[in-house]
Design an enzyme around this catalytic site. Structure first.
Site, PDB file in Angstrom:
ATOM      1  N   PRO A  34       0.818  -1.208   0.000  1.00 27.70           N
ATOM      2  CA  PRO A  34       0.000   0.000   0.000  1.00 27.70           C
ATOM      3  C   PRO A  34       0.858   1.266   0.000  1.00 27.70           C
ATOM      4  O   PRO A  34       1.996   1.239   0.490  1.00 27.70           O
ATOM      5  CB  PRO A  34      -0.783  -0.106   1.310  1.00 27.70           C
ATOM      6  N   ASP A  35       0.305   2.359  -0.531  1.00 26.44           N
ATOM      7  CA  ASP A  35       1.061   3.613  -0.433  1.00 26.44           C
ATOM      8  C   ASP A  35       0.831   4.208   0.952  1.00 26.44           C
ATOM      9  O   ASP A  35       0.280   3.536   1.842  1.00 26.44           O
ATOM     10  CB  ASP A  35       0.717   4.563  -1.595  1.00 26.44           C
ATOM     11  N   PHE A  36       1.249   5.435   1.164  1.00 28.35           N
ATOM     12  CA  PHE A  36       1.179   6.025   2.497  1.00 28.35           C
ATOM     13  C   PHE A  36      -0.069   6.878   2.702  1.00 28.35           C
ATOM     14  O   PHE A  36      -0.723   6.792   3.727  1.00 28.35           O
ATOM     15  CB  PHE A  36       2.434   6.886   2.751  1.00 28.35           C
ATOM     16  N   ARG A  37      -0.372   7.717   1.706  1.00 27.43           N
ATOM     17  CA  ARG A  37      -1.338   8.784   1.966  1.00 27.43           C
ATOM     18  C   ARG A  37      -2.661   8.667   1.237  1.00 27.43           C
ATOM     19  O   ARG A  37      -3.507   9.547   1.382  1.00 27.43           O
ATOM     20  CB  ARG A  37      -0.681  10.135   1.644  1.00 27.43           C
ATOM     21  N   ASN A 108      11.034   4.648  -2.925  1.00 28.67           N
ATOM     22  CA  ASN A 108      10.588   3.341  -2.439  1.00 28.67           C
ATOM     23  C   ASN A 108      11.767   2.533  -1.902  1.00 28.67           C
ATOM     24  O   ASN A 108      12.894   2.677  -2.372  1.00 28.67           O
ATOM     25  CB  ASN A 108       9.890   2.567  -3.550  1.00 28.67           C
ATOM     26  N   ILE A 109      11.446   1.669  -0.944  1.00 30.54           N
ATOM     27  CA  ILE A 109      12.500   0.874  -0.319  1.00 30.54           C
ATOM     28  C   ILE A 109      12.363  -0.596  -0.704  1.00 30.54           C
ATOM     29  O   ILE A 109      12.971  -1.461  -0.101  1.00 30.54           O
ATOM     30  CB  ILE A 109      12.462   1.040   1.223  1.00 30.54           C
ATOM     31  N   ASP A 110      11.535  -0.861  -1.725  1.00 30.29           N
ATOM     32  CA  ASP A 110      11.250  -2.259  -2.065  1.00 30.29           C
ATOM     33  C   ASP A 110      12.235  -2.874  -3.051  1.00 30.29           C
ATOM     34  O   ASP A 110      12.191  -4.080  -3.304  1.00 30.29           O
ATOM     35  CB  ASP A 110       9.802  -2.409  -2.572  1.00 30.29           C
ATOM     36  N   HIS A 127      15.451   6.765  -0.066  1.00 29.62           N
ATOM     37  CA  HIS A 127      15.022   6.461   1.301  1.00 29.62           C
ATOM     38  C   HIS A 127      15.569   5.120   1.793  1.00 29.62           C
ATOM     39  O   HIS A 127      15.006   4.505   2.683  1.00 29.62           O
ATOM     40  CB  HIS A 127      13.491   6.495   1.394  1.00 29.62           C
ATOM     41  N   CYS A 135      22.323  -1.398  14.283  1.00 33.96           N
ATOM     42  CA  CYS A 135      21.786  -0.850  15.530  1.00 33.96           C
ATOM     43  C   CYS A 135      21.655   0.671  15.373  1.00 33.96           C
ATOM     44  O   CYS A 135      22.585   1.318  14.900  1.00 33.96           O
ATOM     45  CB  CYS A 135      22.757  -1.180  16.660  1.00 33.96           C
ATOM     46  N   CYS A 138      24.593   2.198  18.177  1.00 36.00           N
ATOM     47  CA  CYS A 138      26.046   2.105  17.983  1.00 36.00           C
ATOM     48  C   CYS A 138      26.392   1.797  16.524  1.00 36.00           C
ATOM     49  O   CYS A 138      27.563   1.706  16.172  1.00 36.00           O
ATOM     50  CB  CYS A 138      26.644   1.052  18.915  1.00 36.00           C
ATOM     51  N   CYS A 159      20.481  -5.066  19.353  1.00 34.85           N
ATOM     52  CA  CYS A 159      21.914  -5.077  19.091  1.00 34.85           C
ATOM     53  C   CYS A 159      22.609  -6.181  19.898  1.00 34.85           C
ATOM     54  O   CYS A 159      22.269  -6.430  21.054  1.00 34.85           O
ATOM     55  CB  CYS A 159      22.466  -3.713  19.483  1.00 34.85           C
ATOM     56  N   GLY A 200       3.656   8.042  -9.416  1.00 37.32           N
ATOM     57  CA  GLY A 200       3.264   7.385  -8.169  1.00 37.32           C
ATOM     58  C   GLY A 200       3.734   8.047  -6.888  1.00 37.32           C
ATOM     59  O   GLY A 200       4.060   7.358  -5.927  1.00 37.32           O
ATOM     60  N   THR A 201       3.751   9.365  -6.874  1.00 43.03           N
ATOM     61  CA  THR A 201       4.131  10.046  -5.630  1.00 43.03           C
ATOM     62  C   THR A 201       3.254  11.273  -5.414  1.00 43.03           C
ATOM     63  O   THR A 201       2.891  11.959  -6.373  1.00 43.03           O
ATOM     64  CB  THR A 201       5.622  10.445  -5.615  1.00 43.03           C
ATOM     65  N   ARG A 226      -2.383   9.040  -9.993  1.00 46.14           N
ATOM     66  CA  ARG A 226      -3.847   9.071  -9.894  1.00 46.14           C
ATOM     67  C   ARG A 226      -4.375  10.474  -9.661  1.00 46.14           C
ATOM     68  O   ARG A 226      -5.506  10.780  -9.938  1.00 46.14           O
ATOM     69  CB  ARG A 226      -4.287   8.199  -8.714  1.00 46.14           C
ATOM     70  N   CYS A 245      -0.516   4.151 -12.895  1.00 46.66           N
ATOM     71  CA  CYS A 245       0.778   4.124 -13.576  1.00 46.66           C
ATOM     72  C   CYS A 245       0.847   3.014 -14.613  1.00 46.66           C
ATOM     73  O   CYS A 245       1.287   3.239 -15.749  1.00 46.66           O
ATOM     74  CB  CYS A 245       1.906   3.908 -12.565  1.00 46.66           C
TER      75      CYS A 245
HETATM   76  N1  APR Z   1      -1.103   4.524 -10.066  1.00 43.08           N
HETATM   77  C1  APR Z   1      -0.905   5.868 -10.027  1.00 43.08           C
HETATM   78  N2  APR Z   1      -0.869   6.577  -8.884  1.00 43.08           N
HETATM   79  C2  APR Z   1      -1.025   5.894  -7.744  1.00 43.08           C
HETATM   80  C3  APR Z   1      -1.251   4.505  -7.700  1.00 43.08           C
HETATM   81  C4  APR Z   1      -1.280   3.806  -8.937  1.00 43.08           C
HETATM   82  N3  APR Z   1      -1.484   2.483  -9.019  1.00 43.08           N
HETATM   83  N4  APR Z   1      -1.368   4.123  -6.398  1.00 43.08           N
HETATM   84  C5  APR Z   1      -1.226   5.254  -5.677  1.00 43.08           C
HETATM   85  N5  APR Z   1      -1.015   6.318  -6.472  1.00 43.08           N
HETATM   86  C6  APR Z   1      -0.712   7.705  -6.108  1.00 43.08           C
HETATM   87  C7  APR Z   1      -1.539   8.277  -4.981  1.00 43.08           C
HETATM   88  O1  APR Z   1      -2.697   8.878  -5.509  1.00 43.08           O
HETATM   89  C8  APR Z   1      -0.563   9.308  -4.399  1.00 43.08           C
HETATM   90  O2  APR Z   1      -0.636  10.535  -5.095  1.00 43.08           O
HETATM   91  O3  APR Z   1       0.628   7.688  -5.650  1.00 43.08           O
HETATM   92  C9  APR Z   1       0.793   8.687  -4.660  1.00 43.08           C
HETATM   93  C10 APR Z   1       1.428   8.055  -3.428  1.00 43.08           C
HETATM   94  O4  APR Z   1       1.733   9.053  -2.507  1.00 43.08           O
HETATM   95  P1  APR Z   1       2.234   8.723  -1.020  1.00 43.08           P
HETATM   96  O5  APR Z   1       1.364   7.700  -0.414  1.00 43.08           O
HETATM   97  O6  APR Z   1       2.376  10.013  -0.301  1.00 43.08           O
HETATM   98  O7  APR Z   1       3.657   8.041  -1.279  1.00 43.08           O
HETATM   99  P2  APR Z   1       5.057   8.754  -1.590  1.00 43.08           P
HETATM  100  O8  APR Z   1       4.840  10.013  -2.344  1.00 43.08           O
HETATM  101  O9  APR Z   1       5.939   7.723  -2.170  1.00 43.08           O
HETATM  102  O10 APR Z   1       5.542   9.110  -0.124  1.00 43.08           O
HETATM  103  C11 APR Z   1       6.808   9.692   0.051  1.00 43.08           C
HETATM  104  O11 APR Z   1       6.572   9.513   2.426  1.00 43.08           O
HETATM  105  O12 APR Z   1       6.098   8.441   4.453  1.00 43.08           O
HETATM  106  C12 APR Z   1       7.048   8.723   3.514  1.00 43.08           C
HETATM  107  O13 APR Z   1       9.067   7.637   3.403  1.00 43.08           O
HETATM  108  C13 APR Z   1       7.756   7.532   2.941  1.00 43.08           C
HETATM  109  O14 APR Z   1       8.874   7.343   0.788  1.00 43.08           O
HETATM  110  C14 APR Z   1       7.676   7.746   1.443  1.00 43.08           C
HETATM  111  C15 APR Z   1       7.432   9.233   1.338  1.00 43.08           C
END
Ligand code: APR
Length: 327
Positions: A34-37, A108-110, A127, A135, A138, A159, A200-201, A226, A245
């Site tokens: 899942p994304d974050f927001r 992304n960290i994946d 990230h 740890c 240390c 640790c 995707g951000t 999106r 995407c």
């Molecule tokens: N296709 C297109 N857009 C998508 C899709 C998809 N399948 N799924 C999600 N999105 C969009 C969402 O609408 C949103 O605008 O991707 C965006 C994801 O945003 P965030 O959840 O904020 O993720 P990100 O921008 O990567 O977050 C940045 O925040 O918490 C930290 O360290 C964490 O690296 C992360 C950073």
């Protein structure tokens, strides 16, 4: 002419040779992370049952130092072991194969960009990643096999250095921590771009969020997301493709005549990842893990005195109360 046609025409013109890409969690949601927001589906909203002081605390270094349990409670749902690259990751590998990818910044960290076949020297994991761990206190590295066991079981690894006692943290960048030193160096590539592609951000987290603004005026910036993000749309040369995407890159690849090649790269990448699948025991969803931990904390009348003291000292009585409601 659609926005997709506009981008395809730019690439076909032969004038584009240096594409700088910035990606975020949205390119991996179809891989199962899942994304974050995003409302409802994003991690931060789903963490509500944990009563964290604020959702991002789970990834904040100050919080982790004293309360690493919530992070490990959900870690296995975020670990990329079973994830397979998406078609968007394959598109990135194809850009590299066609010598168009100048540089890729991923939040992304994946590690799926690497798994898809993007060369390592073209990627900055801004990230960090799950590949190594140490740890927090240390900084002594911690063995991979023990880390794997801890993530699989959802318990905090500590640790091994005598008398240290710090929790082990994967080398991912938490809030409150610096980005890799390489970020400053690599961001100099952004003004050298002849096209910037952002996918995707939400562009809500600095410093990656400022990269698109470092592109020279007049240079096309393409957003596939999106929803709109950052200052996209403010420049006449911006192209905003507001859709998923995978759908966006599919359409683009179709117009460019790249679809077969991209499909092949994707199938190969998925097959490579399937070959190295490990058995991590029974899978539990993010919501199941959150639920399990929320119940454990709620029912727990016996968070250790040391743990409680730490919480009270560092987070204040209020938060210690939240985490130990039984007392
Ligand atoms: N296709 C297109 N857009 C998508 C899709 C998809 N399948 N799924 C999600 N999105 C969009 C969402 O609408 C949103 O605008 O991707 C965006 C994801 O945003 P965030 O959840 O904020 O993720 P990100 O921008 O990567 O977050 C940045 O925040 O918490 C930290 O360290 C964490 O690296 C992360 C950073």
């Amino acid at each position: 002419m659609t926005d997709i046609d506009t981008v395809a025409a730019l690439i076909k013109s032969g004038r584009i040779n240096r594409v700088v890409v910035l990606v975020g969690a949205g390119i991996s949601t179809t891989a199962g992370i899942p994304d974050f927001r995003s409302p409802n589906t994003g991690i931060y909203e789903r963490l509500k049952p944990l009563n964290l002081p604020y959702p991002e605390a789970i990834f904040h270094i100050n919080y982790f130092q004293h309360t690493p349990e919530p992070f490990y409670a959900i870690a296995r749902a975020r670990h990329p072991r079973t994830l397979k690259p998406t078609i968007t990751h394959a598109f990135l590998a194809l850009l590299a194969k066609k010598n168009l990818l100048y540089f890729l910044f991923t939040q992304n960290i994946d590690g799926l960009e690497h798994d898809a076949g993007v060369p390592e020297d073209k990627i900055l994991n801004a990230h960090g990643s799950w590949q190594t761990q140490r740890c927090w206190k240390c900084e002594t590295p911690y063995p991979d096999d023990l880390m794997k066991q801890a993530i699989a079981k959802g318990v905090v690894p500590y640790c091994q250095v005598p008398d240290c006692g710090g929790a082990v943290k994967p080398d991912v960048v938490f809030f409150g921590e610096s980005l890799p030193a390489e970020f400053d160096q690599q961001q100099k590539k952004v003004p050298e771009a002849d096209l910037m592609l952002v996918m995707g951000t939400s562009l809500k987290v600095a410093p990656c969020s400022v990269l698109p603004r470092q592109v020279h005026l007049g240079v096309p910036r393409v957003l596939i997301n999106r929803e709109t993000a950052g200052d996209f749309g403010k420049r006449p040369e911006d192209v905003c493709i507001l859709k998923n995407c995978d759908e966006g890159v599919h359409e683009l690849a179709d117009v460019l005549g790249w679809a077969d090649e991209m499909g092949q790269l994707w199938r190969d990448a998925v097959a490579r990842k399937e070959e190295v699948q490990e058995d991590w025991g029974e899978e539990e969803s993010l919501d199941e893990l959150i639920d399990k931990y929320a119940k454990k904390v709620k029912n727990s009348r016996n968070i250790s005195d040391g743990h409680k003291r730490m919480l009270e000292e560092h987070l204040g009585q209020k938060f210690a109360g939240i985490l130990a409601p039984g007392k």
